[in-house]
Design a protein around this motif. Sequence first.
Motif, PDB file in Angstrom:
ATOM      1  N   TRP A  87       0.769  -1.242   0.106  1.00  0.00           N
ATOM      2  CA  TRP A  87       0.025  -0.052  -0.024  1.00  0.00           C
ATOM      3  C   TRP A  87       0.845   1.052   0.040  1.00  0.00           C
ATOM      4  N   ARG A  88       2.101   1.253   0.755  1.00  0.00           N
ATOM      5  CA  ARG A  88       2.620   2.419   0.883  1.00  0.00           C
ATOM      6  C   ARG A  88       3.430   2.685  -0.443  1.00  0.00           C
ATOM      7  N   LYS A  91      -0.100   3.920  -2.894  1.00  0.00           N
ATOM      8  CA  LYS A  91      -0.743   5.193  -2.457  1.00  0.00           C
ATOM      9  C   LYS A  91      -0.353   6.381  -3.002  1.00  0.00           C
ATOM     10  N   LEU A  94      -1.998   6.381  -6.705  1.00  0.00           N
ATOM     11  CA  LEU A  94      -3.492   5.884  -7.069  1.00  0.00           C
ATOM     12  C   LEU A  94      -3.942   6.878  -7.916  1.00  0.00           C
ATOM     13  N   ARG A 154       7.514   5.023  -7.400  1.00  0.00           N
ATOM     14  CA  ARG A 154       6.088   5.703  -7.947  1.00  0.00           C
ATOM     15  C   ARG A 154       5.964   5.159  -9.307  1.00  0.00           C
ATOM     16  N   ASN A 261      -1.955  -6.082   2.949  1.00  0.00           N
ATOM     17  CA  ASN A 261      -1.265  -4.955   3.696  1.00  0.00           C
ATOM     18  C   ASN A 261      -1.991  -5.028   5.353  1.00  0.00           C
TER      19      ASN A 261
END
Length: 506
Positions: A87-88, A91, A94, A154, A261
Amino acid sequence: MRKVRPLTVHHLNELLLVCSLVLLVAVAAVRISSRSGLPTLLLYLGMGVALGSDGLGVTFNNAELTQVIGYAALVVILAEGGLGTKWREIKPALPTAAVLSTAGVAVSVGVTAAAAHYVVGLDWRQALIIGAVVSSTDAAAVFSVLRKVPLPKRLTGILEAESGFNDAPVVILVVAFSSQGPIDHWYVMIGEIALELAIGAAVGLAIGWLGSYGLRRVALPASGLYPIAVMAIAVVAYAGGALAHGSGFLAVYLAALVMGNAKLPHWPATRGFAEGLGWLAQIGMFILLGLLVTPHELADDIWPAIVVGLVLTAVARPVSVVVSTMPFRVAWREKALLSWAGLRGAVPIVLATIPMVGAVPDSRRVFNIVFVLVIVYTLVQGPTLPWLATRLRLEETEGTADLGIESAPLERLRGHLLSVSIPKDSRMHGVEVAELRLPPGAAVTLVVRDGASFVPLPSTVLRRGDELLVVATDPVRDAAEQRLRAVGRGGKLAGWLGTGTAGGNG
């Protein structure tokens, strides 16, 4: 009327032998792929073609069965991808991925369909179907290829999230274009897509959260049951989303993302089980798709496939990336890589079976064009992606490795046993046990080093390669894991230096 021969034990033994040999050859093909750089999907498709009517003579033309099995395989592949996505890392990506998988898909469909209509000469329905089918990046291809390419997190996050998200709107478009009768107005279709995505997202997030909550608080009698439960919950998310008239594919990806997660018990075993199922799904899906194609029928569709693929790769994908990234700060080097990394794979071929099942005129030609397009441009894009990343100077050196932490609930003792593996690049190397500053209620009870185990003292210095057993009570279990991960990333001064403590599964 043809009499159906009953399936005997002898026939079953022969079938099991053939399936086992095919699986062994497929596993060996992964080794060949890793050495040659050739994408595995091409090897598996080649195996299917070799087994087919123009090869060993296995006749298979059931598009409906292929579609059903393909959907099931995509559910497993999306679940495996969601479980392995941190998730990190995604995020921050997104918003970009969401626009790329919706507005970007619309741009790509429009440009590709126009080329298929005006250049290749297909009618508008066939052109729109091809435009929609090939506008979806393939989750299996992205998850397998990008994790071997050291891109900035990223960019990896954008591509992984996009491949997980864009199957949903593309499936809706292909089904709409393949249905009998007139195609809905564009604004009606946009409303239907938005509604289905919203329902799928809500179902997936809800089931993922409920599943994670239950698995973390219920101690199952065997560790092997946790992977089965996780995959079952992911499939429930798909079925629930589809039955609620939402996007099942988005639901399964988000449910798996939530569970992946949530620091579930016995996580490494669950991750390994999901990865094995993902490989099995890819092998079965690719070989079946290879069986469905008839190679001697492809000759007339090679040129149209190359033309459509060229427009898709050189025009439609770059334009969709530029349009989708306009609201965000994305450098031109990153846009170039995002444009080239729109990898296609089995998903477009599976989606090309939808018009065949729907009896759309010339749907077999659509399938052949998509098949050739995927083969040709996978050969071009997959192997050249690392080279392009190097030329654009977008490689990223490996950072500090995260700890591998496996949690086993001790229900009767109201506690948890954390198994911690210290990788070679962890900053926990050189830290004394006392300097971990674990919360009260948590303690390092055992250290395994070079095959020998011992009870550590507060002054024991931890080393790379060590494995620790940490016992924590229920109230401090999360805090203990967060502290361990923080020290693994930031060293003994993690808390004072502002190193974050949140983390996903290692």
